[in-house]
Design a protein around this motif. Structure first.
Motif, short mmCIF file in Angstrom:
data_model
loop_
_atom_site.label_atom_id
_atom_site.label_comp_id
_atom_site.label_asym_id
_atom_site.label_seq_id
_atom_site.Cartn_x
_atom_site.Cartn_y
_atom_site.Cartn_z
N GLN A 122 0.81 -1.21 0.00
CA GLN A 122 0.00 0.00 0.00
C GLN A 122 0.84 1.27 0.00
OE1 GLN A 122 -3.76 -0.20 2.44
NE2 GLN A 122 -2.78 -2.08 3.20
N GLN A 153 -1.09 0.46 -10.07
CA GLN A 153 -1.86 0.85 -8.88
C GLN A 153 -2.91 1.89 -9.21
OE1 GLN A 153 1.14 1.96 -9.68
NE2 GLN A 153 1.86 3.66 -8.43
N ARG A 154 -2.75 2.63 -10.29
CA ARG A 154 -3.70 3.66 -10.66
C ARG A 154 -4.99 3.08 -11.24
NH1 ARG A 154 -1.05 7.82 -14.47
NH2 ARG A 154 -2.86 9.05 -13.81
N TRP A 156 -6.33 -0.24 -10.16
CA TRP A 156 -7.09 -0.94 -9.13
C TRP A 156 -6.11 -1.44 -8.07
CZ3 TRP A 156 -10.28 -6.06 -10.05
CH2 TRP A 156 -11.09 -6.29 -8.93
N ARG A 160 -8.59 1.61 -2.66
CA ARG A 160 -8.94 2.66 -3.62
C ARG A 160 -10.04 2.16 -4.55
NH1 ARG A 160 -7.19 7.79 -2.87
NH2 ARG A 160 -7.74 8.05 -5.06
N ASN A 163 -10.47 2.16 -11.21
CA ASN A 163 -10.47 3.17 -12.27
C ASN A 163 -10.36 2.43 -13.60
OD1 ASN A 163 -10.27 5.40 -13.89
ND2 ASN A 163 -8.18 5.93 -13.27
N ASP A 218 -4.15 14.26 -6.76
CA ASP A 218 -3.72 13.14 -7.60
C ASP A 218 -2.34 12.65 -7.20
OD1 ASP A 218 -4.04 11.31 -9.78
OD2 ASP A 218 -2.72 12.58 -10.99
N TRP A 220 -1.93 10.43 -4.55
CA TRP A 220 -2.09 9.23 -3.71
C TRP A 220 -1.28 8.05 -4.23
CZ3 TRP A 220 -3.73 4.79 -5.97
CH2 TRP A 220 -4.38 4.91 -7.20
N TRP A 221 -1.03 7.99 -5.54
CA TRP A 221 -0.35 6.84 -6.13
C TRP A 221 1.16 6.98 -6.16
CZ3 TRP A 221 2.37 8.00 -10.64
CH2 TRP A 221 2.02 9.19 -11.29
#
Length: 240
Positions: A122, A153-154, A156, A160, A163, A218, A220-221
């Motif tokens: 994570q 990760q962006r 799924w 989160r 996307n 934007d 978080w990733w």
């Protein structure tokens, strides 16, 4: 025996990626052996990582059998597909059964895919590696194939929302050269070497990644040590 399920599933995945307009930057596929067993070792940052890692073997006309947690095989949709594609269920309470299954597959010339962090990171940084991948390679007498994924990760990841719209998200993958797994070398040393190589490949993928966060919402990733707002490894460890 003919592969009746795996190739069509790959075709569906490629169609989905085209619909999402994902932008791929994959380097190092020439390192995937065209025959013989190998243990593919990758970082783990998203739920679709096994799909992207598996795609790297297609230029070599290989299929990767991934070790995955047993609960995925109990799902009414994914379970039959995973079994038909000959992936390997891992029951953490009885890990030796999965280990023996993977060892037989390696000795028969299969490529086995392993995420040695065991769970999704994570923090999007490398966690400690379990020793199973190195031990398998040593006992089967096959090489390790280090790999790093970035951007997955962006789409799924844990904690989160998915996307999976037409996102144009770049996916960067780096595959390294084969690494020998000498049976005489301590397994912990082999594990440390392959983790260090995956770290190098991950940093290469991050440097090559073509986009940066679009704004404060934007970030978080992006890992904390790179200026993002992803949890630190310590914070991620507290979340479990």
């Amino acid at each position: 025996m003919a592969e009746l399920v795996y190739p069509p599933v790959i075709g569906v995945a490629r169609t989905m990626f085209k619909a999402l307009d994902l932008r791929f930057d994959i380097q190092g596929t020439e390192h995937i052996p065209r025959r013989g067993g190998a243990v593919l070792v990758s970082n783990h940052i998203g739920y679709l990582d096994f799909v992207f890692a598996g795609l790297t073997a297609r230029p070599a006309k290989r299929l990767v059998r991934f070790m995955a947690k047993e609960s995925v095989f109990r799902h009414k949709v994914s379970g039959p597909l995973m079994r038909a594609m000959k992936h390997i269920p891992v029951d953490r309470a009885q890990g030796e059964h999965a280990y023996s299954h993977a060892l037989r597959a390696l000795r028969s010339g299969e490529i086995i895919g392993v995420f040695p962090e065991a769970t999704i990171s994570q923090s999007f940084t490398l966690k400690n590696f379990k020793s199973g991948a190195a031990r398998l390679a040593q006992e089967a007498g096959v090489p390790l194939l280090p790999m790093a994924l970035w951007g997955t990760q962006r789409l799924w990841t844990k904690g989160r929302p998915r996307n999976l719209g037409r996102s144009h998200i770049p996916i960067t993958v780096r595959v390294g050269r084969e690494m020998a797994a000498d049976p005489e070398e301590p397994t912990v040393s082999v594990t440390e070497r392959v983790r260090a190589r995956v770290q190098e490949l991950l940093e290469s993928a991050q440097r090559a990644y073509p986009v940066r966060p679009k704004g404060p919402d934007d970030t978080w990733w992006v890992p904390a040590h790179l200026g993002g707002t992803a949890p630190t490894p310590a914070e991620a460890g507290e979340r479990g």
